[in-house]
Design a protein around this motif. Structure first.
Motif, PDB file in Angstrom:
ATOM      1  N   ALA A 600      35.320  32.928  89.408  1.00 59.11           N
ATOM      2  CA  ALA A 600      34.598  32.408  88.336  1.00 59.11           C
ATOM      3  C   ALA A 600      34.702  30.951  88.497  1.00 59.11           C
ATOM      4  N   MET A 601      36.043  30.431  88.786  1.00 59.22           N
ATOM      5  CA  MET A 601      36.274  28.941  88.858  1.00 59.22           C
ATOM      6  C   MET A 601      35.938  28.550  90.195  1.00 59.22           C
ATOM      7  N   GLY A 602      35.457  29.302  91.096  1.00 64.74           N
ATOM      8  CA  GLY A 602      35.340  28.937  92.426  1.00 64.74           C
ATOM      9  C   GLY A 602      36.611  28.299  93.161  1.00 64.74           C
ATOM     10  N   HIS A 603      37.745  29.109  92.727  1.00 62.63           N
ATOM     11  CA  HIS A 603      39.113  28.675  93.521  1.00 62.63           C
ATOM     12  C   HIS A 603      39.070  29.188  94.938  1.00 62.63           C
ATOM     13  N   SER A 604      38.486  28.730  95.717  1.00 61.00           N
ATOM     14  CA  SER A 604      38.016  29.315  97.191  1.00 61.00           C
ATOM     15  C   SER A 604      39.240  29.733  97.805  1.00 61.00           C
ATOM     16  N   GLU A 605      40.234  28.842  97.834  1.00 61.38           N
ATOM     17  CA  GLU A 605      41.658  29.013  98.741  1.00 61.38           C
ATOM     18  C   GLU A 605      42.221  30.461  98.147  1.00 61.38           C
ATOM     19  N   LEU A 606      42.293  30.669  96.831  1.00 64.64           N
ATOM     20  CA  LEU A 606      43.027  31.730  96.266  1.00 64.64           C
ATOM     21  C   LEU A 606      42.317  33.066  96.195  1.00 64.64           C
ATOM     22  N   THR A 607      40.739  32.816  96.183  1.00 63.31           N
ATOM     23  CA  THR A 607      39.775  33.940  96.248  1.00 63.31           C
ATOM     24  C   THR A 607      40.125  34.573  97.700  1.00 63.31           C
ATOM     25  N   MET A 608      40.071  33.598  98.601  1.00 65.73           N
ATOM     26  CA  MET A 608      40.090  34.242  99.936  1.00 65.73           C
ATOM     27  C   MET A 608      41.480  34.841 100.244  1.00 65.73           C
ATOM     28  N   LYS A 609      42.563  34.319  99.749  1.00 64.41           N
ATOM     29  CA  LYS A 609      43.789  34.751  99.931  1.00 64.41           C
ATOM     30  C   LYS A 609      44.116  36.166  99.483  1.00 64.41           C
ATOM     31  N   ILE A 610      43.492  36.446  98.376  1.00 63.08           N
ATOM     32  CA  ILE A 610      43.781  37.552  97.451  1.00 63.08           C
ATOM     33  C   ILE A 610      42.967  38.663  98.252  1.00 63.08           C
ATOM     34  N   TYR A 611      41.633  38.575  98.620  1.00 63.03           N
ATOM     35  CA  TYR A 611      40.863  39.548  99.265  1.00 63.03           C
ATOM     36  C   TYR A 611      41.140  39.747 100.811  1.00 63.03           C
ATOM     37  N   SER A 612      41.807  38.728 101.321  1.00 66.35           N
ATOM     38  CA  SER A 612      42.287  38.765 102.859  1.00 66.35           C
ATOM     39  C   SER A 612      43.466  39.759 102.941  1.00 66.35           C
ATOM     40  N   GLY A 613      44.250  39.456 101.663  1.00 63.71           N
ATOM     41  CA  GLY A 613      45.744  40.482 101.594  1.00 63.71           C
ATOM     42  C   GLY A 613      45.336  41.565 101.078  1.00 63.71           C
ATOM     43  N   CYS A 614      44.514  42.118 100.080  1.00 59.87           N
ATOM     44  CA  CYS A 614      44.363  43.599  99.756  1.00 59.87           C
ATOM     45  C   CYS A 614      43.065  43.571  98.822  1.00 59.87           C
ATOM     46  N   ILE A 615      42.318  44.546  99.357  1.00 58.27           N
ATOM     47  CA  ILE A 615      41.143  44.816  98.566  1.00 58.27           C
ATOM     48  C   ILE A 615      41.501  46.544  97.706  1.00 58.27           C
ATOM     49  N   HIS A 616      41.456  46.354  96.523  1.00 62.10           N
ATOM     50  CA  HIS A 616      41.835  47.967  96.029  1.00 62.10           C
ATOM     51  C   HIS A 616      40.738  48.253  95.146  1.00 62.10           C
ATOM     52  N   PRO A 617      40.676  49.517  94.622  1.00 62.57           N
ATOM     53  CA  PRO A 617      39.431  49.897  93.689  1.00 62.57           C
ATOM     54  C   PRO A 617      39.407  48.879  92.274  1.00 62.57           C
ATOM     55  N   SER A 618      40.438  48.202  92.034  1.00 64.81           N
ATOM     56  CA  SER A 618      40.178  47.378  90.704  1.00 64.81           C
ATOM     57  C   SER A 618      39.638  46.232  91.058  1.00 64.81           C
ATOM     58  N   ASN A 619      40.088  45.397  91.947  1.00 63.80           N
ATOM     59  CA  ASN A 619      39.732  43.993  92.343  1.00 63.80           C
ATOM     60  C   ASN A 619      38.347  44.176  93.181  1.00 63.80           C
ATOM     61  N   MET A 620      38.034  45.043  93.499  1.00 65.95           N
ATOM     62  CA  MET A 620      36.680  45.340  94.374  1.00 65.95           C
ATOM     63  C   MET A 620      35.574  45.094  93.562  1.00 65.95           C
ATOM     64  N   PHE A 621      35.560  45.495  92.149  1.00 63.49           N
ATOM     65  CA  PHE A 621      34.550  45.456  91.300  1.00 63.49           C
ATOM     66  C   PHE A 621      34.103  43.952  91.062  1.00 63.49           C
ATOM     67  N   ILE A 622      35.497  43.075  91.260  1.00 62.38           N
ATOM     68  CA  ILE A 622      34.990  41.822  90.756  1.00 62.38           C
ATOM     69  C   ILE A 622      34.381  40.719  92.032  1.00 62.38           C
ATOM     70  N   LEU A 623      34.371  41.508  93.214  1.00 68.03           N
ATOM     71  CA  LEU A 623      33.764  40.757  94.232  1.00 68.03           C
ATOM     72  C   LEU A 623      32.129  40.511  93.909  1.00 68.03           C
ATOM     73  N   MET A 624      31.568  41.419  93.104  1.00 66.30           N
ATOM     74  CA  MET A 624      29.960  41.356  92.824  1.00 66.30           C
ATOM     75  C   MET A 624      29.859  39.830  92.222  1.00 66.30           C
ATOM     76  N   SER A 625      30.692  39.168  91.600  1.00 70.23           N
ATOM     77  CA  SER A 625      30.394  37.927  90.905  1.00 70.23           C
ATOM     78  C   SER A 625      30.378  36.836  91.728  1.00 70.23           C
ATOM     79  N   LEU A 626      31.028  36.947  93.100  1.00 71.17           N
ATOM     80  CA  LEU A 626      31.219  35.949  93.929  1.00 71.17           C
ATOM     81  C   LEU A 626      29.876  35.345  94.533  1.00 71.17           C
ATOM     82  N   TRP A 627      28.575  36.200  94.264  1.00 71.13           N
ATOM     83  CA  TRP A 627      27.282  35.734  94.843  1.00 71.13           C
ATOM     84  C   TRP A 627      26.563  35.116  93.807  1.00 71.13           C
ATOM     85  N   ILE A 628      27.128  34.596  92.645  1.00 71.62           N
ATOM     86  CA  ILE A 628      26.380  33.835  91.477  1.00 71.62           C
ATOM     87  C   ILE A 628      26.134  32.390  92.137  1.00 71.62           C
ATOM     88  N   ASP A 629      25.065  31.983  92.188  1.00 75.27           N
ATOM     89  CA  ASP A 629      24.710  30.641  92.738  1.00 75.27           C
ATOM     90  C   ASP A 629      24.723  29.695  91.659  1.00 75.27           C
TER      91      ASP A 629
END
Length: 671
Positions: A600-629
């Motif tokens: 939500a804050m566009g913290h790019s480095e942390l976002t990419m670090k989180i999802y490069s490290g682990c995608i699980h059924p809880s944080n996966m749901f949050i990925l849908m907000s990545l694409w709000i322009d």
């Protein structure tokens, strides 16, 4: 294959034929030479296999040059096709589908029919397995294109295109709002029992009615989650129908005494509350334990006649013949619907495991267990979410081995593939689930969510809207709907969906996001701060973290709300710094409570670090907000390292196969 003049090109080398055919299947992809050599000549040492491939490619290139064709790109490590250098029936079909040319697409679909892609004799088991997977990838891609083409076509073209699609995919289904479609909710049946004992016949009849009706073309069935929520409110029948947005209700009751069993079933008009049709069935417990045949032959046919529909063949179900196993299965289903009730999922899982100990070939019970495990991983605190997803996948695979018609099991496999950084396979599984079980609200929402995670909001929206229509009192569906509307720029609709989510008693996280995008930052801050009251109940506490006292909780949420929604860069920077600290210190550094604000804050480095490290059924749901322009949310997808990140987690592969996201229509690295 033919030349541009229609002259046939005969290739005597079987392997050369296969290489060219595979390149034509996915013309945008490059094939690794060493991997291909190992597949074509698995019984040879790798230097010999590579030498054989080198000679095969020379023969292929020479034969094509005899016809004036120069279509191969061959490097030391890869093989590819020159873009648009060849034309195949598959390429022509996909071109027709993408260019909104339904008549051409219909002709090409009928010409291809049900012939397998890449025909030819078997080479060896390793290659056969690999080419089977390639066929599945391409067929899934074609189904996705068909769904979109059908959605945007005129009604007349849509019906012909759907008929042609079934020439290749007999089980092909797509969501299509039909104005006169019957929408039905099957209400719980009360049970009046003067005999006593462990007796769940009423639940069993409701279960069978729901499953049978869901398989009939022309009927949309309300989701069980919404039905359970609405029927607890002690409303009138017309009020229930209004809340569930259905045209008809099915109600009834079960009575048992020492003389036998009596079941009353009625079809009710949702608008007037009057009875359209009813029937009473009588018999023994043995008669009703085999009631699936009775309901299929009599009740379903009568309901369809009353609605002016033709009953389709009953869906194949591999149910149990053991009464105790069935009773445990029904109890578990009731427990798992109690989202937010502490311990409900654990009890449900225990019941399902007991049922499977009694009858290990109970396919629907394996699917229910897989769903309970994936839901536990998604919405309860856990430090073993990927392991839970793996266990869910094993249960889903067992269900499909027993009964390939278990569409819901495919959707669970699709979720698990995301945890393995394989979203392309995940989307294939989601489409396969929908092809088998399009009337299941969960299947529909999971297909929509998978498309949404990949940034394909326009394609996702019809499936998400369908899930909301079928399960209109389920808050998670409105979270997806809010995010989808924000991604396509429908801000007012997003605000409405977010407010509906809040009205249903679900944490209003996405309402705050919609208010922020709409420019109402102060209200967004207030809304997000209000979410604190759900912490530890509906809104889970991060796993492994001790409970906060009220003062600490309020202070944290006030700080977070300002960081995410105030619009002040200083607030954002300080909260980003706090999130970095939480990521390095929390037991689950990939938890959604970190992932959501990072996106939500566009913290790019942390976002990419989180999802490069682990995608699980809880944080996966949050990925849908990545694409709000909207700034700062869109800073992540605009980050210079984003495409490399997308490549690492498998998104680029999915885009290559199923089409690029709305905000990135082509690969910027090759454009």
């Amino acid at each position: 294959m033919e030349t541009s003049r229609g002259e046939p090109i005969a290739l005597a080398n079987r392997r050369a034929n296969m290489v060219l055919a595979v390149l034509c299947l996915e013309p945008g992809n490059r094939i690794d030479r060493e991997a291909l050599a190992r597949l074509l000549w698995p019984d040879r040492f790798i230097p010999q296999a590579k030498g054989s491939l080198r000679q095969c490619l020379l023969d292929l290139k020479r034969k094509l040059s005899e016809h004036g064709i120069d279509c191969l790109v061959i490097s030391r490590s890869e093989i590819a096709l020159v873009p648009k250098s060849l034309q195949s029936d598959l390429m022509a079909l996909e071109t027709a589908l993408s260019s909104a040319d339904p008549e051409s697409a219909i002709d090409r679909l009928l010409a291809i029919g049900n012939r397998p892609l890449v025909q030819g004799p078997s080479l060896n088991p390793e290659f056969d397995e690999w080419i089977t997977m390639r066929r599945e990838h391409v067929d899934a891609r074609v189904r996705a294109a068909l769904s979109e083409a059908i959605r945007i076509s005129s009604k007349a073209a849509r019906e012909r295109l759907l008929e042609a699609a079934r020439a290749r995919f007999p089980s092909f289904r797509t969501f299509n709002r039909i104005p006169d479609q019957a929408t039905i909710a099957v209400l719980p049946f009360p049970q009046i029992d003067s005999v006593g004992g462990n007796f769940f016949l009423a639940d069993g009849i409701v279960d069978e009615l729901s499953t049978r009706l869901a398989g009939i073309q022309g009927i949309a069935l309300a989701g069980r989650t919404s039905v359970a929520a609405v029927t607890e409110k002690n409303q009138t029948l017309t009020e229930i129908a209004s809340d569930l947005n259905v045209s008809h209700l099915i109600e009834g009751e079960v009575r048992r005494d020492e003389h036998g069993i009596e079941v009353r079933i009625a079809l009710i008009s949702g608008q007037s509350g009057t009875e359209v049709w009813s029937d009473t069935l009588t018999g023994t417990i043995e008669d009703f334990f085999e009631s699936r045949k009775m309901i299929g032959a009599n009740v379903i046919a009568a309901i369809c006649r009353a609605l002016g529909l033709t009953a389709s063949p009953a869906p194949s179900r591999r149910m149990t013949r053991d009464r105790e196993a069935y009773a445990l299965y029904l109890q578990a289903r009731a427990m798992i619907q109690k989202i937010g009730v502490e311990g409900a999922f654990a009890k449900g899982i225990a019941f399902l495991e007991q049922a499977l100990e009694i009858d290990p070939e109970f396919a629907e019970c394996w699917t229910a267990l897989a769903n309970a495990q994936i839901m536990t991983a998604a919405i309860t605190p856990s430090l073993e979410r990927v392991a839970q997803s793996t266990q869910a996948a094993r249960c889903a695979e067992r269900a499909l081995a027993l009964d390939p018609g278990q569409g819901h099991a495919f959707s669970i496999l699709g979720i698990h593939e995301w945890t393995q950084f394989n979203p392309a396979r995940g989307l294939e599984m989601a489409f396969e689930a929908y092809a088998r079980d399009p009337n299941d609200a969960d299947v529909c929402s999971r297909l929509g969510s998978c498309l949404l995670y990949l940034g394909k909001a326009r394609e996702a929206l019809p499936y998400i809207e369908a899930a909301v229509d079928r399960d209109p009192v389920y808050g998670r569906n409105y979270a997806m709907l809010t995010s989808a509307y924000l991604s396509v720029g429908k801000i007012d609709e997003a605000l409405g969906a977010g407010q509906r989510m809040a009205d249903l008693g679900t944490p209003a996280i996405w309402l705050a996001l919609a208010q922020f995008v709409a420019g109402d930052k102060e209200t967004a801050v207030e809304t997000h701060f209000g979410v604190r009251s759900f912490m530890g109940s509906i809104f889970m506490r991060p796993p492994g973290v001790p409970p906060m006292d009220d003062a600490a909780r309020d202070a944290y949420f006030a700080f977070a709300a300002q960081g995410i929604y105030s619009g002040k860069e200083t607030d954002r920077a300080v909260y980003c710094q706090m999130l970095d600290g939480l990521h390095s210190s929390m037991p689950d550094p990939y938890d959604s409570t970190i992932a959501f604000p990072a996106i939500a804050m566009g913290h790019s480095e942390l976002t990419m670090k989180i999802y490069s490290g682990c995608i699980h059924p809880s944080n996966m749901f949050i990925l849908m907000s990545l694409w709000i322009d909207h700034d700062p949310i869109n800073r992540t997808i605009r980050h210079p390292s984003f495409m490399d990140f997308a490549e690492r987690i498998g998104m680029v592969e999915a885009w290559d196969r199923f089409g690029w996201p709305d905000l990135i229509p082509v690969d910027p690295r090759t454009a």
